[in-house]
Scaffold this motif. Structure first.
Motif, PDB file in Angstrom:
ATOM      1  N   SER A   3      36.254  27.837  45.801  1.00 46.39           N
ATOM      2  CA  SER A   3      37.661  27.525  46.048  1.00 46.39           C
ATOM      3  C   SER A   3      38.383  27.148  44.771  1.00 46.39           C
ATOM      4  CB  SER A   3      37.778  26.385  47.066  1.00 46.39           C
ATOM      5  OG  SER A   3      37.253  26.778  48.313  1.00 46.39           O
ATOM      6  N   SER A   4      37.696  26.411  43.899  1.00 48.79           N
ATOM      7  CA  SER A   4      38.333  26.001  42.643  1.00 48.79           C
ATOM      8  C   SER A   4      38.565  27.202  41.726  1.00 48.79           C
ATOM      9  CB  SER A   4      37.473  24.953  41.928  1.00 48.79           C
ATOM     10  OG  SER A   4      36.178  25.472  41.636  1.00 48.79           O
ATOM     11  N   GLU A   5      37.615  28.149  41.687  1.00 47.72           N
ATOM     12  CA  GLU A   5      37.792  29.367  40.882  1.00 47.72           C
ATOM     13  C   GLU A   5      38.949  30.203  41.410  1.00 47.72           C
ATOM     14  OE1 GLU A   5      33.542  30.835  39.153  1.00 47.72           O
ATOM     15  OE2 GLU A   5      33.719  30.837  41.333  1.00 47.72           O
ATOM     16  N   ILE A   6      39.032  30.317  42.737  1.00 52.29           N
ATOM     17  CA  ILE A   6      40.103  31.088  43.352  1.00 52.29           C
ATOM     18  C   ILE A   6      41.459  30.465  43.041  1.00 52.29           C
ATOM     19  CG2 ILE A   6      41.129  31.755  45.558  1.00 52.29           C
ATOM     20  CD1 ILE A   6      38.257  32.093  46.629  1.00 52.29           C
ATOM     21  N   ALA A   7      41.548  29.147  43.183  1.00 47.58           N
ATOM     22  CA  ALA A   7      42.819  28.452  42.934  1.00 47.58           C
ATOM     23  C   ALA A   7      43.261  28.627  41.489  1.00 47.58           C
ATOM     24  CB  ALA A   7      42.675  26.976  43.277  1.00 47.58           C
ATOM     25  N   ALA A   8      42.324  28.527  40.557  1.00 47.73           N
ATOM     26  CA  ALA A   8      42.662  28.663  39.140  1.00 47.73           C
ATOM     27  C   ALA A   8      43.116  30.090  38.833  1.00 47.73           C
ATOM     28  CB  ALA A   8      41.450  28.285  38.284  1.00 47.73           C
ATOM     29  N   ALA A   9      42.427  31.087  39.403  1.00 49.27           N
ATOM     30  CA  ALA A   9      42.780  32.485  39.148  1.00 49.27           C
ATOM     31  C   ALA A   9      44.152  32.817  39.726  1.00 49.27           C
ATOM     32  CB  ALA A   9      41.717  33.406  39.750  1.00 49.27           C
ATOM     33  N   ILE A  10      44.434  32.297  40.936  1.00 46.06           N
ATOM     34  CA  ILE A  10      45.731  32.571  41.558  1.00 46.06           C
ATOM     35  C   ILE A  10      46.852  31.873  40.803  1.00 46.06           C
ATOM     36  CG2 ILE A  10      47.122  32.180  43.633  1.00 46.06           C
ATOM     37  CD1 ILE A  10      44.626  32.701  45.277  1.00 46.06           C
ATOM     38  N   GLU A  11      46.605  30.679  40.316  1.00 45.68           N
ATOM     39  CA  GLU A  11      47.619  29.978  39.520  1.00 45.68           C
ATOM     40  C   GLU A  11      47.961  30.784  38.266  1.00 45.68           C
ATOM     41  OE1 GLU A  11      48.368  25.681  37.247  1.00 45.68           O
ATOM     42  OE2 GLU A  11      46.440  26.093  38.202  1.00 45.68           O
ATOM     43  N   GLN A  12      46.936  31.299  37.589  1.00 48.80           N
ATOM     44  CA  GLN A  12      47.158  32.082  36.376  1.00 48.80           C
ATOM     45  C   GLN A  12      47.908  33.377  36.685  1.00 48.80           C
ATOM     46  OE1 GLN A  12      43.618  33.722  34.635  1.00 48.80           O
ATOM     47  NE2 GLN A  12      44.585  34.164  32.680  1.00 48.80           N
ATOM     48  N   MET A  13      47.501  34.075  37.753  1.00 49.39           N
ATOM     49  CA  MET A  13      48.097  35.369  38.063  1.00 49.39           C
ATOM     50  C   MET A  13      49.510  35.222  38.608  1.00 49.39           C
ATOM     51  SD  MET A  13      47.413  38.389  37.451  1.00 49.39           S
ATOM     52  CE  MET A  13      45.764  37.911  36.910  1.00 49.39           C
ATOM     53  N   SER A  14      49.745  34.202  39.425  1.00 48.20           N
ATOM     54  CA  SER A  14      51.090  34.011  39.969  1.00 48.20           C
ATOM     55  C   SER A  14      52.072  33.631  38.863  1.00 48.20           C
ATOM     56  CB  SER A  14      51.087  32.951  41.070  1.00 48.20           C
ATOM     57  OG  SER A  14      50.651  31.699  40.571  1.00 48.20           O
ATOM     58  N   SER A  15      51.580  32.922  37.859  1.00 52.25           N
ATOM     59  CA  SER A  15      52.432  32.590  36.714  1.00 52.25           C
ATOM     60  C   SER A  15      52.747  33.846  35.902  1.00 52.25           C
ATOM     61  CB  SER A  15      51.737  31.548  35.832  1.00 52.25           C
ATOM     62  OG  SER A  15      52.484  31.298  34.662  1.00 52.25           O
ATOM     63  N   LEU A  16      51.742  34.690  35.700  1.00 51.87           N
ATOM     64  CA  LEU A  16      51.931  35.915  34.935  1.00 51.87           C
ATOM     65  C   LEU A  16      52.960  36.827  35.600  1.00 51.87           C
ATOM     66  CD1 LEU A  16      50.913  37.751  32.559  1.00 51.87           C
ATOM     67  CD2 LEU A  16      49.262  38.693  34.183  1.00 51.87           C
ATOM     68  N   LEU A  17      52.946  36.875  36.942  1.00 47.10           N
ATOM     69  CA  LEU A  17      53.823  37.770  37.688  1.00 47.10           C
ATOM     70  C   LEU A  17      55.072  37.069  38.229  1.00 47.10           C
ATOM     71  CD1 LEU A  17      50.982  39.678  39.481  1.00 47.10           C
ATOM     72  CD2 LEU A  17      52.744  40.768  38.131  1.00 47.10           C
ATOM     73  N   ALA A  25      50.980  42.794  45.463  1.00 46.03           N
ATOM     74  CA  ALA A  25      49.937  43.828  45.444  1.00 46.03           C
ATOM     75  C   ALA A  25      49.312  43.931  44.059  1.00 46.03           C
ATOM     76  CB  ALA A  25      50.533  45.170  45.873  1.00 46.03           C
ATOM     77  N   LEU A  26      50.116  43.834  43.024  1.00 45.66           N
ATOM     78  CA  LEU A  26      49.586  43.850  41.659  1.00 45.66           C
ATOM     79  C   LEU A  26      48.712  42.633  41.404  1.00 45.66           C
ATOM     80  CD1 LEU A  26      52.731  45.033  39.665  1.00 45.66           C
ATOM     81  CD2 LEU A  26      50.548  46.224  39.771  1.00 45.66           C
ATOM     82  N   ALA A  27      49.180  41.472  41.847  1.00 42.43           N
ATOM     83  CA  ALA A  27      48.408  40.244  41.634  1.00 42.43           C
ATOM     84  C   ALA A  27      47.046  40.326  42.306  1.00 42.43           C
ATOM     85  CB  ALA A  27      49.190  39.045  42.166  1.00 42.43           C
ATOM     86  N   ARG A  28      47.012  40.886  43.520  1.00 36.15           N
ATOM     87  CA  ARG A  28      45.739  41.004  44.243  1.00 36.15           C
ATOM     88  C   ARG A  28      44.761  41.908  43.488  1.00 36.15           C
ATOM     89  NH1 ARG A  28      45.957  43.355  50.188  1.00 36.15           N
ATOM     90  NH2 ARG A  28      46.481  45.220  48.978  1.00 36.15           N
ATOM     91  N   ALA A  29      45.294  42.960  42.840  1.00 38.28           N
ATOM     92  CA  ALA A  29      44.428  43.850  42.063  1.00 38.28           C
ATOM     93  C   ALA A  29      44.014  43.217  40.741  1.00 38.28           C
ATOM     94  CB  ALA A  29      45.148  45.167  41.804  1.00 38.28           C
ATOM     95  N   LEU A  30      44.965  42.560  40.084  1.00 44.42           N
ATOM     96  CA  LEU A  30      44.710  42.027  38.752  1.00 44.42           C
ATOM     97  C   LEU A  30      43.808  40.799  38.754  1.00 44.42           C
ATOM     98  CD1 LEU A  30      48.381  42.201  37.369  1.00 44.42           C
ATOM     99  CD2 LEU A  30      46.525  43.751  36.781  1.00 44.42           C
ATOM    100  N   VAL A  31      43.790  40.046  39.859  1.00 42.91           N
ATOM    101  CA  VAL A  31      43.157  38.730  39.866  1.00 42.91           C
ATOM    102  C   VAL A  31      41.647  38.784  39.649  1.00 42.91           C
ATOM    103  CG1 VAL A  31      42.708  38.588  42.353  1.00 42.91           C
ATOM    104  CG2 VAL A  31      43.244  36.502  41.060  1.00 42.91           C
ATOM    105  N   ARG A  32      41.030  39.915  39.963  1.00 42.89           N
ATOM    106  CA  ARG A  32      39.568  39.926  39.886  1.00 42.89           C
ATOM    107  C   ARG A  32      39.009  40.515  38.587  1.00 42.89           C
ATOM    108  NH1 ARG A  32      36.851  44.553  41.252  1.00 42.89           N
ATOM    109  NH2 ARG A  32      37.992  46.301  42.177  1.00 42.89           N
ATOM    110  N   SER A  33      39.872  40.818  37.626  1.00 40.15           N
ATOM    111  CA  SER A  33      39.429  41.291  36.302  1.00 40.15           C
ATOM    112  C   SER A  33      38.419  42.438  36.392  1.00 40.15           C
ATOM    113  CB  SER A  33      38.825  40.129  35.503  1.00 40.15           C
ATOM    114  OG  SER A  33      39.764  39.101  35.333  1.00 40.15           O
ATOM    115  N   PRO A  34      38.803  43.574  36.955  1.00 40.76           N
ATOM    116  CA  PRO A  34      37.887  44.699  37.065  1.00 40.76           C
ATOM    117  C   PRO A  34      37.753  45.437  35.738  1.00 40.76           C
ATOM    118  CG  PRO A  34      40.008  45.342  37.872  1.00 40.76           C
ATOM    119  CD  PRO A  34      40.124  43.888  37.498  1.00 40.76           C
ATOM    120  N   ARG A  35      36.954  46.495  35.738  1.00 36.35           N
ATOM    121  CA  ARG A  35      36.772  47.312  34.538  1.00 36.35           C
ATOM    122  C   ARG A  35      38.086  48.002  34.152  1.00 36.35           C
ATOM    123  NH1 ARG A  35      32.480  49.952  36.013  1.00 36.35           N
ATOM    124  NH2 ARG A  35      31.000  49.192  34.466  1.00 36.35           N
ATOM    125  N   ALA A  36      38.819  48.501  35.141  1.00 37.57           N
ATOM    126  CA  ALA A  36      40.085  49.195  34.887  1.00 37.57           C
ATOM    127  C   ALA A  36      40.926  49.142  36.158  1.00 37.57           C
ATOM    128  CB  ALA A  36      39.848  50.645  34.460  1.00 37.57           C
TER     129      ALA A  36
END
Length: 358
Positions: free
Chosen positions: A107-121, A143-154
């Motif tokens: 939960s803490s990892e998810i919250a931190a990742a969403i905070e970072q991505m929501s700020s970026l977007l 939709a972009l945030a949901r894709a970007l949040v998990r740091s995939p290969r591309a």
């Protein structure tokens, strides 16, 4: 790392050959755009890279490893769809969190990742809303945030801005290039909109009927098109094309006009050619050594400029001019041509002859 290499992709649907030997080499960290009209094979190419389409032949390499036989989940690629595909009953926070929860992040990892991505977007204020409460532009950001949040290969993006109005599309083009620079990730972006391709891409691959016509920077594709079709597809207004042949020191048009033969022309005398002239390389307001006589066919006022349609023989030349240009249909005009920026194509093959002598 985020390199993507597609080699000789072939895919048919019944009698329709959707992909006919598509080869692409996407460098790590690039913004790579696949551009083409409807039916060119753009989405099929993207789905083949993602593993959502079984190929008849060809291979997909990710970071140098053959991933052709891998399931979609094993390829570690994120897709952004034209339709957004958000979960309607979930909040924005829950939508963005879904790929991380599927990977059993804390939960803490998810919250931190969403905070970072929501700020970026710039969607912090939307996190507790549901999709029905969002505008089209806001849904696209989610939709972009949901894709970007998990740091995939591309990231693979299938015409993600198509459903937005013009103002939002312009805004999102700027946002996507900003996000790409911030992340330094690999984007493979599919579109039929040349403005998106030319304004956002590091590299553009132009597709027609399942075949790659040209790969290059936006400048290369626009200023040095590989063939007549690319020249006609990329550019607004479309390039003007005049049938002609080389004769001594002149180009002689099918309608009887003549122009000085450009210094870089290598075509032999009598060869059937097509002369390509872009609107910004023509003028009805300045005089030069190379000019064509015609008559005013029409005016297209566009606010910051006027596109002047000039009838030369049976062909219409489109000329970019100042917004103050006026005239009456049938009025005689002289169109000055910048031959150093003209294009020549073989009339039979459509291949460019311009670069050979430049």
């Amino acid at each position: 790392m985020g390199t993507v290499a597609a080699q000789g992709l072939c895919k048919s649907f019944g009698k329709v050959q959707a992909l006919d030997g598509v080869t692409l080499d996407v460098p790590d960290g690039s913004f790579f755009v696949v551009l083409g009209p409807s039916g060119a094979g753009k989405t099929t190419t993207l789905r083949a890279i993602a593993g959502l389409e079984k190929l008849d032949s060809g291979s997909v390499h990710l970071d140098g490893r053959d991933a052709t036989g891998d399931a979609p989940a094993a390829r570690d690629l994120a897709m952004v769809f034209q339709s957004y595909a958000l979960y309607p009953r979930h909040t924005v926070y829950e939508n963005i969190a879904s790929p991380l929860r599927a990977r059993r992040r804390s939960s803490s990892e998810i919250a931190a990742a969403i905070e970072q991505m929501s700020s970026l977007l710039h969607i912090e204020r939307l996190l507790q809303r549901r999709p029905a409460q969002l505008s089209g532009g806001e849904m696209q950001r989610v939709a972009l945030a949901r894709a970007l949040v998990r740091s995939p290969r591309a990231f693979l993006m299938d015409e993600p801005l198509t459903n937005l109005d013009l103002k939002l599309r312009v805004e999102m083009r700027t946002e996507l290039t900003r996000i790409h620079r911030s992340l330094g990730a690999t984007f493979v972006y599919v579109t039929n909109d040349q403005v998106e391709a030319l304004s956002m891409a590091d590299q553009v691959a132009v597709l027609k009927e399942g075949k790659v016509q040209q790969v290059g920077t936006p400048t290369e594709v626009y200023e040095r098109p590989a063939n007549q079709w690319v020249a006609g597809f990329v550019g607004s207004p479309p390039i003007s094309l005049l049938a002609c042949r080389a004769e001594g020191d002149c180009l002689v048009g099918a309608g009887g006009w003549t122009l000085p033969r450009p210094r870089w022309t290598t075509a032999e005398d009598g060869r059937a050619l097509m002369l390509g002239l872009r609107a910004e390389d023509l003028s009805v307001e300045q005089r030069g050594d190379a000019s064509l006589s015609g008559e005013l066919y029409g005016l297209e006022p566009l606010g910051d400029r006027t596109v002047v349609d000039v009838l030369v023989g049976t062909e219409i030349l489109k000329v970019k001019a100042r917004p103050t240009v006026t005239g009456a249909p049938g009025e005689r005009l002289l169109v000055t041509v910048d031959l150093d920026r003209a294009h020549l194509f073989d009339a039979g093959t459509g291949l460019s002859l311009s670069e050979a002598g430049r």
